[in-house]
Enzyme design. Structure first.
Site, short mmCIF file in Angstrom:
data_model
loop_
_atom_site.label_atom_id
_atom_site.label_comp_id
_atom_site.label_asym_id
_atom_site.label_seq_id
_atom_site.Cartn_x
_atom_site.Cartn_y
_atom_site.Cartn_z
N GLY B 277 0.52 -0.87 0.15
CA GLY B 277 -0.11 0.10 0.29
C GLY B 277 1.16 1.22 0.37
O GLY B 277 1.92 1.77 -0.74
N SER B 278 0.28 2.21 0.94
CA SER B 278 0.88 3.81 0.40
C SER B 278 2.05 3.78 0.89
O SER B 278 2.67 4.82 0.51
CB SER B 278 0.45 4.76 1.10
OG SER B 278 -1.20 4.69 1.04
N THR B 279 3.04 3.21 2.00
CA THR B 279 4.40 3.02 2.34
C THR B 279 5.10 2.79 1.05
O THR B 279 6.44 2.97 1.45
CB THR B 279 4.50 1.47 3.60
OG1 THR B 279 3.75 0.84 3.53
CG2 THR B 279 4.16 2.25 4.65
#
Lengths: 361, 613
Positions: B277-279
């Site tokens: 995801g966003s990491t």
């Protein structure tokens, strides 16, 4: 030299020493198997006491009586040996039926039979012209019958003892050397046949040649005996301090008691025991030589030879000098029948010597 | 004479055995008589980097009897009853057993065994054993691992370095009979055992304790299925702490249920892969910048979605972020920004950077069973996939991969090999084995790295990472909320919330990845994961002697306004005015719920959750 005293002392020394060694050899196994340290010792002590009485009686009986009852004794022996062949009567141990068990006591007929045959032969040889081959065959016939019966138990070692004793008696009785050779030839040729008829004998023979090939099987007992003798060394591990008696060495208190003696008392102890046996045998031989009465001489010869042969065979087996066969060491090994019969025989020897003295004075 | 000769032969035979072959045969006989009892060797200790014992050995005392050597059984059972407090009759039954050796009681107290030894009752004896003991029980469990009953390492460091930790057993030789029953009155011989080597880990007990607390707290607060946290030294790759829940007590390993045990005992951060995801946007941005595909001035307009090859891919913020600079895009975690970066960079260059940054390669961490991530083969990546990869979907990796690659991005392009064992010494302290820090430098340029640090600090100062903010320290980081898959389909309502943070933001020394698996309720990484990393850094940085930065950020305090009934547009205006970063959930336009509740005191660190109908 007082031969009677020699015999008496060596007999008592060997028997008491036997009781001591039986205790050492069996206290552990007896405790484990019967929950009683003294199982074998107690039986041997009883047999020893009985043996003393029997020996005393043997010194007193008239030897003529034995001569008179020779056939009766022989047939009793044959009867007892035959009973063993009836299934269920005898007690089987390791595939062989050698003992009659009456519950309160058990005994081994062959121990009795050996001496019965000696008495019979002493008598018959003394009355027969042994320079005639037919006569010799006739003389040997009862012995051969007995050998066959003992072989059927089966008990090879006693058979060999009987055969050898018989041969020595015939030899002393004066058979011609060529007849002796003929018999020796027949006897030796019988050995391969006996070996082939029973597969276990062949296995034992192979194990004897190289016990390490079957260290857990046929060769096991011999190797255990070697261990005992070797770890004893010159002076031994000390009385009661043996290791092999902890169930490693089977029959430690009976047929293989000499191994335990070697382990605990060393080479020195063994030589001492052998010297005592030599004194006994030597005394027996001297008595035989001195005795003028043919029956008495042959009887002394027979008893002495039987003792000598059995002692030699036992020690030879234990040291791996000849193929293994189960035979007690006279006077020493656990076994009541054997002790009583040898003490009785010693009594007869003393009896014969007493007659010699009477001849002189 | 003949007889004497024959006996002479036998005497010669006896001389042969007793003198000539005595030594050889006696030795063989000795082998037969002696029963060998193993003397367990002590297993090597495991220490943290400060020398705090994490795994050691205890001596156990077990009471045995040899029934046939016990003479007065009634008296003995009475005596033993007084010492060990077992029923007299129960002891008596054992003393009367037919077996050669019977165990009366395991794990005696040391004093009890002392008393029994002093009494010296025949046939009663104490056998000492060794068992593994973990002073902190349920602590660092997956990393330390445990041993089986024979002290053989089964999992974790115990298994990985088993050959060093294992000692060499000694032997006690006891005279025994043919079936192994011990004999009284004979000597015993002893050959001593060799203790195993001791291991010192890179783990810091204090760091680990803080991580363990934080994950426990997060797990309870969010009813999460699992929680994990790794802390690593950015420069060396030393793992300072690795905590995972659910966990288990190393001193009471649940061996009955193999499947559960397998799941509990593995380090899921190292074995399991997930969609980051966003990491992962950190990687996309770094790749775009470093390859020159975008510049620091890159701008995107986010309308709430982006259409790639006719497929409409949504940004997480349905209303859209509007015009976003690169820094704003990173701070707001705008998906459209990263779809564009990925598209501009292209599969080839992006994948090259993945390679350089160690993505989808094993990191080589010294634990067993490391997993490796997966990505779509470069020749099969469609534009839609590429866009998704840009914001951390359609690609999977292990947590340790994510940590190590992010670490390279923020630390001037130094890719480290993470490790947990520092060194191994023998009982005299001589070094037997050592792990060195193993790095590859310049996988990305210092320029890119420096920009990324600045952007990620911005995430903590003004973006979704506010929860990780610590007064007096410069922290950088990135939130992540990844969807979970179940049987290849996105599972509704199942998320993995993450936050990856580092400090100090200008010259990173420590990096920390916090993972909350399947939180119930709010699931945004900004709410569920970031605040814990903030707490961790708050406690740790002073302990780790990190110098405080001069730029002290004073948190402003507000009273949470009542937002219920407002629409999306109004929410945006109100909260932006308050300089508040917030998260939204629900598809509607009217606010039906809010966290924190109206009237609560909040700071800029708090990230409110706005729930629409």
């Amino acid at each position: 030299m007082d031969l009677k005293r020699n015999l008496l002392i060596t007999t008592i020394v060997l028997s008491l020493f036997g009781i001591l060694m039986i205790y050492s050899a069996s206290e552990y196994s007896a405790l484990i198997l019967y929950n009683d340290k003294f199982v074998f010792v107690r039986k041997q002590v009883i047999a020893f006491v009985a043996g003393i009485i029997v020996m005393f009686l043997a010194t007193k009986i008239k030897l003529e009586v034995l001569k008179k009852f020779r056939w009766i004794l022989y047939f009793i022996a044959i009867a007892l040996l035959s009973i063993l062949l009836v299934p269920g009567v005898g007690r089987s141990v390791y595939g062989a039926t050698r003992r009659i068990d009456l519950g309160f006591l058990s005994f081994q007929p062959s121990e009795f039979a050996k001496f019965a045959l000696v008495i019979l032969l002493a008598s018959t040889i003394s009355k027969t012209n042994v320079r005639n081959l037919i006569n010799i065959i006739a003389l040997a016939f009862p012995g051969i019958i007995m050998c066959i019966l003992v072989m059927l138990e089966p008990n090879m070692s006693i058979t060999v003892c009987i055969a050898l004793t018989m041969s020595i008696m015939l030899f002393i009785g004066g058979i011609r050397p060529r007849h002796a050779l003929l018999f020796a030839g027949i006897g030796l040729s019988a050995i391969p046949i006996l070996i082939v008829t029973e597969p276990y004998r062949l296995k034992r023979l192979i194990a004897f040649i190289n016990p390490w090939n079957s260290a857990k099987g046929e060769g096991y007992q011999l190797i255990q005996s070697y261990y005992a003798i070797a770890s004893g060394g010159l002076l031994g591990r000390g009385l009661f301090k043996g290791m092999q008696k902890h169930l490693y060495l089977p029959f430690a208190e009976s047929d293989f008691i000499f191994s335990i003696i070697a382990e605990e008392l060393g080479l020195i102890g063994c030589i001492c025991v052998i010297i005592v046996f030599l004194v006994f045998i030597g005394s027996g031989i001297l008595i035989a030589i001195k005795t003028k009465n043919i029956f008495n001489r042959l009887l002394a010869t027979g008893i002495t030879s039987l003792t000598a042969v059995q002692t030699l065979v036992n020690i030879a087996v234990v040291t791996g000098t000849i193929p293994p066969t189960g035979l007690p060491l006279p006077f020493v090994s656990a076994g009541g029948s054997s002790l009583i019969m040898f003490m009785f025989a010693t009594g007869l020897l003393i009896n014969i010597e007493s007659h010699n003295k009477n001849d002189y004075y | 004479m003949l007889i004497t000769l024959l006996f002479g032969i036998l005497v010669v035979r006896l001389v042969f055995f007793t003198i000539l072959r005595s030594e050889n045969l006696s030795e063989m006989a000795l082998n037969q008589w002696l029963r060998e009892l193993p003397l367990s060797a002590k297993r090597g200790d495991i220490y943290d980097r400060n020398g705090i014992l994490l795994a050691g050995c205890n001596t156990t005392y077990n009471l045995y009897c040899r029934p046939n050597a016990v003479t007065n059984k009634e008296w003995v059972s009475k005596q033993l009853n007084e010492i060990i407090n077992i029923d007299e009759n129960e002891i008596l039954i054992k003393l009367k057993s037919k077996a050669s050796e019977v165990k009366i009681k395991s794990n005696l107290k040391k004093e009890e065994s002392q008393i029994i030894k002093e009494k010296g009752i025949s046939g009663i004896y104490v056998v000492e054993g060794i068992e593994r003991a973990y002073p902190y029980s349920n602590f660092l469990s997956q990393v330390i691992g445990f041993t089986d009953i024979d002290l053989k390492g089964q999992t974790g460091i115990e298994a990985r370095y088993n050959s060093y930790l294992t000692g060499i057993n000694g032997s006690l030789y006891t005279a025994s009979d043919v079936i192994g029953r011990e004999l009284d009155g004979y000597n015993q011989w002893r050959s001593a055992s060799m203790p195993g080597y001791s291991a010192t880990l890179t783990i810091d007990y204090h760091v680990q304790a803080i991580l363990e607390n934080a994950i426990s707290k997060a797990q309870i607060n969010h009813n999460a299925k699992a929680c994990a946290c790794i802390m690593m030294d950015v420069e060396t790759g030393e793992i300072l702490g690795l905590a995972e829940n659910p966990s288990f007590d190393l001193n009471d390993v649940p061996r009955d249920d193999i499947e559960t045990l397998l799941n509990l005992s593995k380090s899921s951060t190292i074995t399991n892969i997930f969609e980051p995801g966003s990491t992962f946007k950190i990687i996309t941005a770094a790749a775009g910048l470093d390859s020159g595909s975008i510049s620091e001035k890159f701008q995107t307009f986010c309308s709430g979605y982006h259409t790639v090859d006719g497929v409409k891919i949504k940004c997480w913020k349905s209303g859209g972020h509007g015009t976003q600079s690169l820094i704003e895009g990173i701070a707001n975690s705008c998906n459209v920004t990263f779809m564009n970066i990925a598209s501009k960079t292209g599969v080839e260059k992006l994948y090259d950077y993945f390679n350089l940054l160690g993505i989808n390669k094993r990191t080589g961490i010294d634990l067993l069973g490391e997993g490796v991530g997966i990505k779509i083969p470069s020749d099969q990546v469609k534009n839609v996939d590429l866009a998704r990869i840009g914001f951390g979907q359609s690609i999977a990796m292990t947590a340790i991969e994510l940590l190590v690659s992010t670490s390279a991005v923020i630390n001037s392009g130094v890719l480290v090999k993470p490790y947990i064992l520092d060194y191994i010494t023998d009982s005299t302290g001589d070094l037997k084995y050592m792990n060195y820090s193993n790095t590859i430098e310049n996988v990305i340029s210092e320029k890119t790295s420096s920009f990324m640090r600045k952007a990620l600090e911005e995430v903590v100062l003004n973006g979704g990472g506010r929860g990780a903010c610590v007064d007096g320290y410069r922290i950088g980081g990135k939130t992540g909320t990844a969807q979970k898959y179940s049987n290849g389909v996105i599972a509704r309502g199942m998320y993995i919330s993450t936050f990856i943070g580092f400090a100090p933001a200008d010259s990173p020394k420590y990096i920390c990845l916090f993972i909350v698996d399947e939180p119930i309720g709010p699931y945004y990484g900004s709410i569920v994961a970031a605040p814990y990393v903030g707490e961790i850094f708050k406690e740790l940085l002073p302990y780790l002697n990190t110098t405080q930065s001069e730029k002290i950020e004073k948190n402003q305090q507000y009273i949470m306004p009542n937002l219920i009934g407002l629409n999306k547009q109004e929410i945006n205006e109100v909260l932006t005015k308050l300089k508040m970063y917030y998260e939204e959930s629900g598809d509607g336009d009217i606010v039906v719920g809010q966290l924190p509740a109206p009237g609560d005191y909040v700071t800029t660190k708090n990230i409110p959750l706005i729930m629409y109908d």
